[in-house]
Design a protein around this motif. Structure first.
Motif, mmCIF file in Angstrom:
data_model
loop_
_atom_site.group_PDB
_atom_site.id
_atom_site.type_symbol
_atom_site.label_atom_id
_atom_site.label_comp_id
_atom_site.label_asym_id
_atom_site.label_seq_id
_atom_site.Cartn_x
_atom_site.Cartn_y
_atom_site.Cartn_z
ATOM 1 N N PRO A 58 38.716 19.331 -36.544
ATOM 2 C CA PRO A 58 38.267 18.449 -35.458
ATOM 3 C C PRO A 58 37.069 19.065 -34.735
ATOM 4 N N THR A 59 36.415 18.263 -33.939
ATOM 5 C CA THR A 59 35.299 18.778 -33.151
ATOM 6 C C THR A 59 35.821 19.578 -31.963
ATOM 7 N N VAL A 60 34.961 20.407 -31.428
ATOM 8 C CA VAL A 60 35.314 21.183 -30.240
ATOM 9 C C VAL A 60 35.686 20.239 -29.099
ATOM 10 N N GLU A 61 34.945 19.154 -28.963
ATOM 11 C CA GLU A 61 35.209 18.188 -27.894
ATOM 12 C C GLU A 61 36.601 17.586 -28.017
ATOM 13 N N GLU A 62 37.018 17.268 -29.243
ATOM 14 C CA GLU A 62 38.354 16.695 -29.456
ATOM 15 C C GLU A 62 39.449 17.704 -29.113
ATOM 16 N N ILE A 63 39.218 18.948 -29.456
ATOM 17 C CA ILE A 63 40.197 20.004 -29.170
ATOM 18 C C ILE A 63 40.312 20.206 -27.656
ATOM 19 N N ILE A 64 39.177 20.269 -26.995
ATOM 20 C CA ILE A 64 39.197 20.436 -25.537
ATOM 21 C C ILE A 64 39.840 19.232 -24.860
ATOM 22 N N ASP A 65 39.555 18.039 -25.374
ATOM 23 C CA ASP A 65 40.175 16.842 -24.805
ATOM 24 C C ASP A 65 41.693 16.867 -24.988
ATOM 25 N N ALA A 66 42.169 17.368 -26.127
ATOM 26 C CA ALA A 66 43.617 17.470 -26.352
ATOM 27 C C ALA A 66 44.253 18.430 -25.352
ATOM 28 N N PHE A 67 43.498 19.419 -24.897
ATOM 29 C CA PHE A 67 44.002 20.389 -23.924
ATOM 30 C C PHE A 67 43.926 19.841 -22.494
ATOM 31 N N THR A 68 42.795 19.266 -22.139
ATOM 32 C CA THR A 68 42.593 18.832 -20.751
ATOM 33 C C THR A 68 43.054 17.405 -20.485
ATOM 34 N N GLY A 69 43.011 16.549 -21.491
ATOM 35 C CA GLY A 69 43.365 15.144 -21.308
ATOM 36 C C GLY A 69 44.753 14.928 -20.729
ATOM 37 N N PRO A 70 45.795 15.558 -21.289
ATOM 38 C CA PRO A 70 47.138 15.362 -20.727
ATOM 39 C C PRO A 70 47.256 15.799 -19.269
ATOM 40 N N LEU A 71 46.572 16.869 -18.922
ATOM 41 C CA LEU A 71 46.598 17.353 -17.547
ATOM 42 C C LEU A 71 45.977 16.312 -16.615
ATOM 43 N N ILE A 72 44.829 15.788 -16.991
ATOM 44 C CA ILE A 72 44.142 14.784 -16.173
ATOM 45 C C ILE A 72 44.975 13.511 -16.082
ATOM 46 N N GLU A 73 45.573 13.125 -17.206
ATOM 47 C CA GLU A 73 46.401 11.913 -17.228
ATOM 48 C C GLU A 73 47.621 12.050 -16.306
ATOM 49 N N LEU A 74 48.276 13.190 -16.352
ATOM 50 C CA LEU A 74 49.428 13.407 -15.476
ATOM 51 C C LEU A 74 49.020 13.374 -14.004
ATOM 52 N N LEU A 75 47.914 14.000 -13.696
ATOM 53 C CA LEU A 75 47.465 14.017 -12.310
ATOM 54 C C LEU A 75 47.073 12.618 -11.841
ATOM 55 N N ALA A 76 46.474 11.829 -12.727
ATOM 56 C CA ALA A 76 46.052 10.475 -12.354
ATOM 57 C C ALA A 76 47.229 9.507 -12.279
ATOM 58 N N ASN A 77 48.133 9.580 -13.251
ATOM 59 C CA ASN A 77 49.207 8.584 -13.359
ATOM 60 C C ASN A 77 50.518 8.987 -12.695
ATOM 61 N N LYS A 78 50.715 10.282 -12.485
ATOM 62 C CA LYS A 78 51.960 10.758 -11.874
ATOM 63 C C LYS A 78 51.639 11.777 -10.784
ATOM 64 N N HIS A 79 50.669 11.438 -9.979
ATOM 65 C CA HIS A 79 50.156 12.356 -8.967
ATOM 66 C C HIS A 79 51.256 12.898 -8.048
ATOM 67 N N GLU A 80 52.079 12.012 -7.518
ATOM 68 C CA GLU A 80 53.122 12.451 -6.589
ATOM 69 C C GLU A 80 54.080 13.446 -7.241
ATOM 70 N N GLU A 81 54.415 13.202 -8.480
ATOM 71 C CA GLU A 81 55.369 14.053 -9.192
ATOM 72 C C GLU A 81 54.768 15.415 -9.567
ATOM 73 N N TRP A 82 53.473 15.463 -9.851
ATOM 74 C CA TRP A 82 52.840 16.670 -10.382
ATOM 75 C C TRP A 82 51.943 17.402 -9.395
ATOM 76 N N HIS A 83 51.651 16.809 -8.272
ATOM 77 C CA HIS A 83 50.695 17.391 -7.327
ATOM 78 C C HIS A 83 51.035 18.838 -6.947
ATOM 79 N N HIS A 84 52.253 19.083 -6.523
ATOM 80 C CA HIS A 84 52.627 20.432 -6.076
ATOM 81 C C HIS A 84 52.538 21.446 -7.215
ATOM 82 N N TYR A 85 52.881 21.020 -8.409
ATOM 83 C CA TYR A 85 52.792 21.922 -9.560
ATOM 84 C C TYR A 85 51.343 22.351 -9.787
ATOM 85 N N PHE A 86 50.414 21.403 -9.711
ATOM 86 C CA PHE A 86 49.009 21.745 -9.930
ATOM 87 C C PHE A 86 48.467 22.632 -8.816
#
Length: 155
Positions: free
Chosen positions: A86-114
């Protein structure tokens, strides 16, 4: 019901996560955590051996979930690229994408953890050790994927 599934344990973890995020590990007592969790102090030691074990449980609860999502994202990217890496961009997205998605979609649940992750990363004396404990196996897997995508780069 096992200790892991006990509802009081979940309340304790939630309370500890919030208080550790707000004040830091050192400034929070087990008594404060148990008061916020509306539970007897003795239950802290029933579910966890020490305040440090409680902190580890707080961190591992979400780290394991986040790492699982990240690994699945990386495996999906690798499945799409059976012939070439895969491309470097795809690998980085696989690493950062879930984190961003959790913060955006489940902010209340994950805020303190971050917030806790940010505190750990900014701790010169213990940050590296703690992040290694919670994330190294996953990070090493991502580094391996990056090495395949960038074979000309040295370690």
């Amino acid at each position: 019901m096992s200790k892991q599934q006990h509802p009081t344990r979940g309340r304790i973890l939630d309370a500890a996560e919030e208080l550790f995020a707000r004040s830091g590990f050192s400034a929070v007592s087990v008594r404060q955590i148990m008061k916020k969790a509306d539970a007897d102090v003795s239950l802290a030691y029933y579910h966890f051996k020490s305040k440090r074990d409680l902190f580890d449980a707080v961190m591992l609860r979400r780290a394991e979930h986040l790492n699982s999502i990240r690994l699945k994202a990386l495996e999906a990217v690798e499945q799409r690229h059976r012939e070439e890496p895969p491309t470097v961009e795809e690998i980085i997205d696989a690493f950062t994408g879930p984190l961003i998605e959790l913060l955006a979609n489940k902010h209340e649940e994950w805020h303190h953890y971050f917030v806790l992750i940010a505190q750990i990363n900014n701790s010169a004396e213990s940050g590296g050790k703690l992040m290694t404990r919670y994330f190294d196996p996953l990070v090493l897997r991502f580094i391996d994927a990056l090495r395949k995508a960038l074979p000309e780069c040295s370690k």
